[in-house]
Design an enzyme around this catalytic site. Structure first.
Site, PDB file in Angstrom:
ATOM      1  N   LYS A  36       0.844  -1.201   0.000  1.00  0.00           N
ATOM      2  CA  LYS A  36       0.000   0.000   0.000  1.00  0.00           C
ATOM      3  C   LYS A  36       0.881   1.255   0.000  1.00  0.00           C
ATOM      4  CE  LYS A  36      -0.216  -0.514   4.977  1.00  0.00           C
ATOM      5  NZ  LYS A  36      -0.794  -1.320   6.037  1.00  0.00           N
ATOM      6  N   TYR A 244      17.364  29.838   6.411  1.00  0.00           N
ATOM      7  CA  TYR A 244      16.244  30.593   6.988  1.00  0.00           C
ATOM      8  C   TYR A 244      16.435  30.808   8.481  1.00  0.00           C
ATOM      9  CZ  TYR A 244      13.302  30.300   2.818  1.00  0.00           C
ATOM     10  OH  TYR A 244      12.780  30.433   1.575  1.00  0.00           O
TER      11      TYR A 244
HETATM   12  C1  LIG Z   1       0.004  -2.199   6.609  1.00  0.00           C
HETATM   13  C2  LIG Z   1      -0.555  -3.506   6.995  1.00  0.00           C
HETATM   14  C3  LIG Z   1       0.275  -4.616   7.147  1.00  0.00           C
HETATM   15  C4  LIG Z   1       1.789  -4.513   7.119  1.00  0.00           C
HETATM   16  O1  LIG Z   1       2.222  -3.948   8.350  1.00  0.00           O
HETATM   17  P1  LIG Z   1       3.758  -3.675   8.698  1.00  0.00           P
HETATM   18  O2  LIG Z   1       3.720  -3.196  10.103  1.00  0.00           O
HETATM   19  O3  LIG Z   1       4.214  -2.619   7.749  1.00  0.00           O
HETATM   20  O4  LIG Z   1       4.489  -4.941   8.526  1.00  0.00           O
HETATM   21  C5  LIG Z   1      -0.322  -5.836   7.394  1.00  0.00           C
HETATM   22  N1  LIG Z   1      -1.661  -5.952   7.502  1.00  0.00           N
HETATM   23  C6  LIG Z   1      -2.488  -4.899   7.394  1.00  0.00           C
HETATM   24  C7  LIG Z   1      -3.952  -5.084   7.556  1.00  0.00           C
HETATM   25  C8  LIG Z   1      -1.967  -3.634   7.149  1.00  0.00           C
HETATM   26  O5  LIG Z   1      -2.786  -2.588   7.067  1.00  0.00           O
END
Ligand SMILES: *Cc1c(COP(=O)(O)O)cnc(C)c1O
Length: 344
Positions: A36, A244
Site C-alpha cells: 500500500k 532561513y
Molecule cells: C500495513 C498492513 C500490514 C503490514 O504492516 P507492517 O507493520 O508494515 O508490517 C499488514 N496488515 C495490514 C492489515 C496492514 O494494514
C-alpha cells in the site's frame, strides 16, 4: 526525460533478502507483502515485480485505485479497505483483486451484488477495521467465498498482553468459517513467533528495511538510500549564518554544499542541524534549517566534493527514526515524487 537532481537508490537484493528472511520466519505459512501507499514510497510496481520473481503470491494494497495501478502485475491482490458503494463496479469487474470486507455493511453489499471471492477482516481488539468475532461464529460468512480470514495486531512491536489476547481470539475462529486460510501477522507479528503466523503473513515495513522490534535487529537489510546532487559549494566565513532564520552560525570558516533536497521531498525540518550525509567515508552534517527544496551540508571534511557531485543521506530506518522523531513508516511513505527511483 531529464534526470532529477535527487534519487532514491533502491537495493533489490536487500528487498528480496528481507522477504526471504520473513518467509523463513513465517515457517510453513505463506509470506505475502503489503505494498500500500505505493510500496511504502518505493514504487509498488517494481516492488511487486521483484517479490513476485522471488516467489511472493499475496499482495495487499489499501484502495481500488492502488489495485488498478497493478492490474497487469500478474499477482493476486487484496484491497484492505474493502468496498465502498463507489468501488463496486470496479471491484466486481476486477479479476486480479478481491476486497477485504471490513464491516457488516460491506459484507452485505458484496453478497447482494453477487460478488465472488473475498477476504474478511475480523477485529480482535484494535477497534479500527473489521467485523466482530461473534459475527463470524454466528455464521455471518456462511455461503460466502472467503479466501482469507484476517485480523490485525495493534501492538505487535511491543511485548504486551494484547498480542496473545488477539492471537487467541483469532485462533478461536479456526473452523468457524469456510475461509481457506487465516492471516494475522504483520512484520512485527512475524517476530512474535510461530503461533502468530497462521497460514499467511503480511509483512510491510520490514521488507523495506524497517526494524519494528529487537527480534528482527541484525536480520533486516537497508533498502532505501536518498541521494541529492550538489547545486553549489561555497565558503561561509566565521561568524556568518546559513539558511532561513539564520539558525546556524559558522564558528570557523566552513565549506558548505547546498543540495537539491528539502521538506517537500519528505526530508522534513526535523533533520535541521541533525541529519547526516556521507561521501567517500566522511560524515557530513546538515547545518541550519531544511528548506522546501534545499538543504545545506558542512562538507569541510570532503575537500574534493564539487558542484554536480552526489551526497548519500543517512537513512538506516531505526537510527533515523530515533534521530528525527519520525516513525520508520513515515520516513518511507513521506519520500516524495521528485526522486528518481533507481533499483540496483
Ligand atoms: C500495513 C498492513 C500490514 C503490514 O504492516 P507492517 O507493520 O508494515 O508490517 C499488514 N496488515 C495490514 C492489515 C496492514 O494494514
Amino acid at each position: 526525460m531529464i534526470a532529477a537532481p535527487l534519487r532514491l537508490i533502491l537495493d533489490r537484493d536487500a528487498l528480496v533478502a528481507n522477504w526471504r528472511t520473513l518467509a523463513a520466519m513465517s515457517g510453513p505459512a505463506a509470506c505475502g507483502a503489503a505494498v500500500k501507499a505505493d510500496g511504502y514510497g518505493l514504487g509498488a510496481r517494481a516492488v511487486v515485480r521483484h517479490l513476485a520473481e522471488a516467489g511472493c503470491r499475496d499482495v495487499f494494497v489499501a484502495t481500488w485505485s492502488e489495485a488498478m495501478a497493478l492490474v497487469d502485475a500478474g499477482i493476486a491482490l487484496s484491497v484492505l479497505h474493502g468496498v465502498r458503494a463507489a468501488d463496486m463496479a470496479v471491484a466486481l469487474a476486477a479479476t486480479h483483486a478481491r476486497p477485504v470486507l471490513n464491516s457488516v455493511e460491506q459484507l452485505r453489499r458484496w453478497r447482494d451484488a453477487g460478488g465472488g471471492a473475498c477476504d474478511v477482516m475480523v477485529d480482535t481488539g484494535m477497534n479500527r477495521l473489521g467485523i466482530a468475532p461473534e459475527d463470524v461464529a454466528a455464521g455471518l460468512l456462511d455461503g460466502m467465498q472467503v479466501e482469507t480470514l484476517m485480523s490485525h495486531l495493534a501492538s505487535a512491536d511491543e511485548d504486551v498482553p494484547l498480542n496473545a489476547r488477539q492471537r487467541d481470539a483469532f485462533a478461536a475462529l479456526r473452523g468457524r468459517s469456510a475461509a481457506r486460510r487465516m492471516s494475522l501477522a504483520n512484520s512485527a507479528g512475524i517476530a512474535l513467533g510461530a503461533d502468530y503466523a497462521f497460514d499467511l503473513t503480511r509483512p510491510g515495513i520490514a521488507l523495506y528495511g524497517g526494524v519494528p522490534g529487537p527480534a528482527l535487529a541484525g536480520r533486516i537489510r537497508q533498502v532505501v538510500t536518498p541521494e541529492a546532487q550538489i547545486l553549489q559549494r561555497r565558503r561561509v566565513p566565521a561568524g556568518a549564518s546559513v539558511g532561513y532564520n539564520a539558525t546556524w552560525t559558522a564558528a570557523v570558516d566552513t565549506e558548505v554544499a547546498i543540495v537539491n533536497l528539502g521538506y517537500a521531498d519528505g526530508y522534513l525540518r526535523c533533520f535541521s542541524d541533525r541529519g547526516q550525509a556521507g561521501a567517500s567515508g566522511a560524515v557530513l552534517p546538515v547545518i541550519g534549517r531544511v528548506s522546501m527544496d534545499l538543504t545545506a551540508i558542512d562538507v569541510s571534511a570532503a575537500p574534493d566534493l564539487a558542484e554536480g557531485d552526489w551526497l548519500a543521506f543517512g537513512y538506516d530506518l531505526p537510527a533515523t527514526a530515533a534521530l528525527s522523531g519520525l516513525s520508520q513508516y513515515e520516513l518511507l511513505t513521506g519520500l516524495g515524487a521528485r526522486f528518481d527511483r533507481m533499483w540496483r
